[in-house]
Design a protein around this motif. Structure first.
Motif, short mmCIF file in Angstrom:
data_model
loop_
_atom_site.label_atom_id
_atom_site.label_comp_id
_atom_site.label_asym_id
_atom_site.label_seq_id
_atom_site.Cartn_x
_atom_site.Cartn_y
_atom_site.Cartn_z
N GLY A 4 -11.59 9.36 -8.00
CA GLY A 4 -12.30 9.53 -6.75
C GLY A 4 -11.37 9.98 -5.64
N ARG A 5 -11.91 9.97 -4.46
CA ARG A 5 -11.17 10.44 -3.31
C ARG A 5 -10.58 9.24 -2.57
N VAL A 6 -9.30 9.34 -2.23
CA VAL A 6 -8.64 8.29 -1.48
C VAL A 6 -9.12 8.32 -0.04
N GLU A 7 -9.52 7.17 0.49
CA GLU A 7 -10.01 7.07 1.86
C GLU A 7 -8.90 6.56 2.78
N LEU A 8 -8.94 6.97 4.01
CA LEU A 8 -7.93 6.54 4.97
C LEU A 8 -7.93 5.03 5.16
N ARG A 9 -9.10 4.43 5.16
CA ARG A 9 -9.14 2.98 5.35
C ARG A 9 -8.48 2.26 4.19
N GLN A 10 -8.55 2.84 2.97
CA GLN A 10 -7.86 2.22 1.84
C GLN A 10 -6.36 2.24 2.06
N LEU A 11 -5.85 3.35 2.60
CA LEU A 11 -4.43 3.43 2.91
C LEU A 11 -4.06 2.45 4.02
N GLU A 12 -4.93 2.29 5.01
CA GLU A 12 -4.67 1.33 6.08
C GLU A 12 -4.62 -0.09 5.52
N TYR A 13 -5.52 -0.42 4.59
CA TYR A 13 -5.52 -1.75 3.98
C TYR A 13 -4.26 -1.94 3.14
N PHE A 14 -3.87 -0.91 2.40
CA PHE A 14 -2.67 -0.97 1.57
C PHE A 14 -1.44 -1.28 2.44
N VAL A 15 -1.29 -0.57 3.55
CA VAL A 15 -0.15 -0.79 4.45
C VAL A 15 -0.21 -2.18 5.05
N ALA A 16 -1.39 -2.63 5.45
CA ALA A 16 -1.52 -3.95 6.07
C ALA A 16 -1.14 -5.06 5.08
N VAL A 17 -1.59 -4.98 3.83
CA VAL A 17 -1.25 -6.00 2.84
C VAL A 17 0.25 -6.00 2.56
N ALA A 18 0.83 -4.78 2.47
CA ALA A 18 2.27 -4.68 2.20
C ALA A 18 3.07 -5.27 3.34
N GLU A 19 2.67 -5.02 4.58
CA GLU A 19 3.44 -5.48 5.73
C GLU A 19 3.23 -6.97 6.02
N GLU A 20 2.01 -7.47 5.72
CA GLU A 20 1.72 -8.88 5.99
C GLU A 20 2.07 -9.78 4.82
N LEU A 52 -0.59 -1.43 -7.41
CA LEU A 52 0.21 -1.42 -6.19
C LEU A 52 0.85 -2.77 -5.88
N PHE A 53 0.19 -3.86 -6.25
CA PHE A 53 0.67 -5.19 -5.90
C PHE A 53 0.77 -6.07 -7.14
N ASP A 54 1.76 -6.95 -7.11
CA ASP A 54 1.92 -7.98 -8.13
C ASP A 54 1.26 -9.24 -7.59
N ARG A 55 0.18 -9.66 -8.23
CA ARG A 55 -0.60 -10.81 -7.77
C ARG A 55 -0.32 -12.05 -8.61
N SER A 56 0.79 -12.07 -9.31
CA SER A 56 1.05 -13.17 -10.24
C SER A 56 1.50 -14.44 -9.54
N THR A 57 1.92 -14.35 -8.30
CA THR A 57 2.35 -15.53 -7.56
C THR A 57 1.49 -15.68 -6.31
N ARG A 58 1.71 -16.80 -5.56
CA ARG A 58 0.95 -17.02 -4.33
C ARG A 58 1.29 -15.97 -3.27
N HIS A 59 2.51 -15.46 -3.41
CA HIS A 59 2.91 -14.41 -2.47
C HIS A 59 2.70 -13.05 -3.12
N VAL A 60 1.92 -12.20 -2.47
CA VAL A 60 1.65 -10.86 -3.00
C VAL A 60 2.84 -9.97 -2.71
N GLY A 64 6.71 -1.62 -8.34
CA GLY A 64 7.57 -0.44 -8.18
C GLY A 64 6.77 0.75 -7.70
N ALA A 65 5.56 0.89 -8.28
CA ALA A 65 4.70 2.01 -7.85
C ALA A 65 4.29 1.84 -6.39
N GLY A 66 4.01 0.59 -6.01
CA GLY A 66 3.64 0.33 -4.63
C GLY A 66 4.76 0.65 -3.65
N GLU A 67 6.02 0.27 -4.03
CA GLU A 67 7.16 0.58 -3.17
C GLU A 67 7.32 2.09 -3.00
#
Length: 311
Positions: A4-20, A52-60, A64-67
């Protein structure tokens, strides 16, 4: 694989999860529920074909692909922000491109106009084009030009004509003609002298201005040899033989030729107008009209007054 097509809001959510460092804190930052963030991240991962994220622990944490993809997401969002800023500047007229049809004008009038426009909107880029008048008008109608300067035109179907300045016309006639002693000439005073005028198809508006003014003065023009160019025509008037006259406007200075007198014509004046599409003026055209209005000889109404339209 069809994705499908990548949406800008998905990228915004990706950045927010990575930074928070987590979905909950990202949801608080974005002012949405956590489930919406999780859903959009999963959809983004499916569309990109990577986790994009490793969800195996309490901390997301980022995989490597996400980085690797996080800087690309930042760049895409920054480019989008820049696109929005530029679009806002274009909408206001502070940025963009003005495609302008131009004419040979007395002195440096066109260059002074463009200079005043640059002073008002330094980021507005003007692309001037010099075309025959019929092609100039057709280009404005087709949207190829945003506006075009035209001379002597009183109507242009489908377009508005906004008068911007007027210039005097000049008469060249033999210096030994008694009429040459007068400081200013009128058309009716030249009734018996053959007129050197370019054929109508070479410059229909100017031909119509001159012949129409002659007839309005009660004079039927006596046709003489056709006007070729200013220097050649004035030189021909200087030659002995059958006397004649011509009428012209100043572009590169009034010529000085032995045995030829050049006198201003009382009327008509030569009006230059800006031809624009009908309807609301674009921001760039409004800025152009404001630049024109800075000159003392501007003869139009307020640059933002829609009642200035004619034609």
């Amino acid at each position: 694989m069809n994705r499908g097509r990548v949406e800008l809001r998905q990228l915004e959510y990706f950045v927010a999860v990575a930074e928070e460092g987590g979905f909950g804190r990202a949801a608080e930052r974005l002012h949405i529920v956590q489930s919406a963030v999780s859903q959009q991240i999963r959809r983004l991962e499916r569309e990109l074909g990577v986790r994009l994220f490793d969800r195996s622990t309490r901390h997301v944490s980022l995989t490597g692909a996400g980085e690797r993809l996080l800087p690309e997401a930042h760049a895409a969002l920054a480019a989008t922000d820049r696109l929005r800023r530029v679009a806002a500047d274009v909408a206001s007229g502070d940025d963009g491109v003005l495609r302008l049809g131009i004419v040979h004008a007395p002195g440096d009038r066109v260059y002074r106009t463009l200079g005043a426009l640059t002073a008002q909107a330094p980021r507005l880029r003007v692309t001037p084009r010099r075309l025959p008048v019929t092609e100039r008008l057709a280009a404005v109608r087709a949207g190829v030009l945003d506006a075009a300067l035209v001379r002597a035109l009183t109507a242009a179907p489908g377009l508005d004509l906004l008068p911007v300045w007027s210039d005097p016309l000049y008469v060249a006639l033999p210096a030994d003609d008694p009429r040459a002693r007068r400081p200013v000439l009128r058309l009716r005073e030249l009734a018996d002298l053959p007129l050197r005028l370019a054929p109508r198809d070479r410059n229909p508006p100017f031909h119509g201005l001159v012949t129409g003014a002659l007839r309005a003065a009660g004079v039927e023009p006596v046709p003489g040899p056709p006007f070729t160019d200013l220097h050649g025509t004035v030189s021909a008037i200087a030659a002995p033989g059958a006397p004649s006259w011509t009428v012209f406007y100043d572009v590169n200075g009034v010529p000085s030729v032995p045995r030829v007198a050049v006198r201003p014509l009382a009327e008509p004046a030569l009006t230059t107008s800006l031809a624009v599409p009908r309807g609301p003026r674009t921001p760039a055209v409004r800025l152009l009209l404001r630049a024109l209005a800075t000159f003392p000889d501007y003869r139009g109404a307020s640059p933002d007054d829609p009642r200035e339209a004619t034609g």
